[in-house]
Design an enzyme around this catalytic site. Structure first.
Site, PDB file in Angstrom:
ATOM      1  CD  GLU A 317      -2.567  -1.294   2.278  1.00 29.93           C
ATOM      2  OE1 GLU A 317      -3.983  -1.473   2.420  1.00 29.93           O
ATOM      3  OE2 GLU A 317      -2.179  -1.076   3.487  1.00 29.93           O
TER       4      GLU A 317
HETATM    5  C1  TNX Z   1      -4.135  -4.110   4.639  1.00 33.58           C
HETATM    6  S1  TNX Z   1      -3.086  -6.052   3.726  1.00 33.58           S
HETATM    7  C2  TNX Z   1      -2.967  -3.738   4.999  1.00 33.58           C
HETATM    8  C3  TNX Z   1      -2.855  -3.312   6.470  1.00 33.58           C
HETATM    9  C4  TNX Z   1      -4.236  -3.225   7.070  1.00 33.58           C
HETATM   10  C5  TNX Z   1      -5.127  -4.123   6.894  1.00 33.58           C
HETATM   11  C6  TNX Z   1      -6.598  -4.230   7.639  1.00 33.58           C
HETATM   12  C7  TNX Z   1      -1.820  -5.276   3.866  1.00 33.58           C
HETATM   13  C8  TNX Z   1      -0.612  -5.870   3.233  1.00 33.58           C
HETATM   14  N1  TNX Z   1      -1.908  -4.093   4.393  1.00 33.58           N
HETATM   15  O1  TNX Z   1      -2.074  -2.276   6.425  1.00 33.58           O
HETATM   16  O2  TNX Z   1      -4.009  -3.279   8.576  1.00 33.58           O
HETATM   17  O3  TNX Z   1      -5.360  -3.999   5.460  1.00 33.58           O
HETATM   18  O4  TNX Z   1      -7.318  -5.366   7.240  1.00 33.58           O
END
Ligand code: TNX
Length: 506
Positions: A317
């Site tokens: 992300e």
């Molecule tokens: C996505 S999945 C994220 C996290 C969040 C999560 C909550 C991923 C690699 N990153 O930063 O905590 O969703 O479900």
């Protein structure tokens, strides 16, 4: 649960029949050959025979059995009705075991202490649920006769705990380790840093924890691990045959670091600390040299205190990082991970930077395909599967679940169980799959009760997918077996979700 039967004037509690069968195990073993005519019973005279490297596993077993039975159960190297033996010829693979229960003996054989440890988890599930109690219980303590030969399908069976969004203490982490090993998981991924908190001391950048660790989601006090705390977790995990995989999430998810050191920011101004639950707004600067000095210090210090082979560098992300900067950043830090002797793990986006060889790509998408995956496989990378809509323990079970998030959908127990890690990804052959991980993000979780409510009983479901042969996996059978684990979880003091999909016998 307990029927009271009167024998010659004394009341004797007898376990319900389901405890005297080999068919309630989770994960279901590779092969089970019950001998219904035979039962072994623990008695005040029982000893555990375990010598050499088996002795530590013997003590672990005794530690489980002593409080509830009240029996002394000495661990001896010369004799004992329960025998744990390391045997190079056991033919059970590196982590498998063979368990033989006769009227007089319980024999456990494996090529390694790890295999014996897995066998011990099976043995405790063969005893009545009350064996898990930490106070003395009446018994009797019978083990059904027969033979089990078992080994894991995947070598890497992981749980992840996010200690960044909410901080969890060393004791809380140890508690979770003890819970995941019951279902034969053998890796603990610790998500140590995120926007809301930096949780591990880095001596050369002390403000990361002094300031960046001092809060969490909702504005609580946060917390962090000293290097000694971390070593204590790693050592405890190792004593339970669990390898710790530390994660420093880069280059996004870094607000706690950016808030602690102004020079890491593009404009040289530190942002305030963050206690919300948005993602994708922070980034290290790929074009500043200080970024790389910082990252190298962090990786070096973390590698020094991490005996396991892996170091997770996040990579997810990074919405506040341009594509070009992202690739440049990841390409520059991958050699640093290698320089300090570790194999890189990253969330699947980091495959854009083409990590080489054995690097591990952790897939967290919500579909069964991603163009980055076949390219990764072609380079020789290993794929760790943790699809968000199947394996994310922080997703709500249904619309009424009081904790958790729902961006990847609701995940009931049957959803967590109903996929095959070996064939789920369309363009990835099973040989490229390293294993399965069940991540638990903690935006909404503040204590062990919360953690357990989300993990149980989905973690046992995912553990069965990771351990058991595909041919033995079956939802109806799993739900029936899981039902018998309700009393077991209760006796263990583990909070869990009473899913309406499971015919609980409680
Ligand atoms: C996505 S999945 C994220 C996290 C969040 C999560 C909550 C991923 C690699 N990153 O930063 O905590 O969703 O479900």
């Amino acid at each position: 649960m307990w029927q009271v039967r009167s024998v010659a004037g004394t009341a004797v509690a007898a376990p319900a029949v389901e405890n005297l069968a080999m068919d309630n195990l989770i994960p279901v073993p590779e092969s089970v050959r019950p001998d219904p005519a035979t039962t072994f019973a623990l008695s005040p005279q029982t000893s555990i025979r375990a010598a050499g490297d088996a002795a530590e596993v013997g003590e672990y077993l005794a530690g489980i059995l002593r409080p509830s039975t009240g029996f002394p159960l000495p661990v001896r190297d010369d004799a004992g009705a329960i025998a744990l033996e390391i045997d190079a010829t056991a033919e059970t693979g590196p982590a498998g075991y063979r368990l033989l229960v006769t009227g007089e003996t319980v024999g456990l054989r494996a090529v390694s202490a790890e295999g014996l440890f897995n066998g011990v988890q099976t043995l405790r599930q063969l005893l009545p649920a009350a064996i898990e109690s930490r106070t003395e219980q009446p018994g009797p303590w019978s083990v059904p006769g027969g033979e089990i030969v078992d080994r894991p399908r995947f070598a890497h069976r992981a749980a992840m705990l996010d200690v960044a969004r909410h901080f969890f203490t060393v004791e809380q982490v140890k508690r979770y380790i003890d819970q995941i090993v019951r279902y034969k998981l053998n890796r603990l991924h610790l998500h140590l840093t995120d926007d809301q908190g930096w949780r591990i001391d880095i001596d050369s950048w002390p403000k990361l924890t002094e300031y960046g660790g001092g809060t969490e989601v909702g504005g609580g006090p946060g917390g962090h691990y000293s290097k000694q705390d971390y070593a204590e977790i790693v050592e405890y995990a190792a004593s339970r045959h669990v390898v710790v995989i530390p994660e420093i999430d880069l280059p996004g998810h870094t607000n706690a670091a950016l808030a602690s050191y102004a020079e890491l920011n593009r404009d040289g101004v530190a942002p305030p600390r963050y206690t919300g639950i948005e993602v994708g707004f922070s980034s290290l600067c790929a074009d500043k040299e200080v970024t790389y000095e910082f990252v190298e210090d962090v990786i070096r210090e973390l590698a020094e205190i991490t005996p396991g082979p892996y170091l997770h560098i996040g990579g997810d992300e990074a919405e506040a990082t341009s594509e070009e900067d992202y690739k440049e950043f990841v390409s520059r830090i991958l050699p640093v991970v290698a320089k300090y002797g570790k194999t890189a793990v990253g969330w699947h986006e980091y495959a854009k930077a083409a990590p080489q060889g054995e690097a591990v790509v952790q897939y967290w998408g919500t579909t069964d395909t991603d163009p980055l995956l076949p390219e990764a496989v072609a380079r020789g990378n290993k794929i760790l599967v943790s699809p968000a809509n199947k394996s994310y323990l922080d997703m709500k079970y249904d619309e009424n679940t009081p904790l958790g998030l729902k961006w990847a959908g609701f995940i009931e127990v049957a959803d967590a169980y109903g996929w095959d890690p070996g064939s789920y990804l369309r363009d990835v052959p099973e040989e490229a799959i390293l294993g399965v991980e069940a991540p638990l993000w903690s935006e909404t979780l503040e204590n062990s009760d919360h953690v357990e409510f989300m993990a149980f009983p989905r973690l046992p479901a995912l553990a069965e997918l990771a351990w058991s042969p595909k041919s033995a996996q079956d939802w109806e059978s799993f739900a029936q077996r899981l039902a018998t684990h309700g009393p077991r979880l209760e006796a263990s003091g583990i909070n869990y979700y009473r899913s309406p999909q499971v015919p609980w016998n409680i």
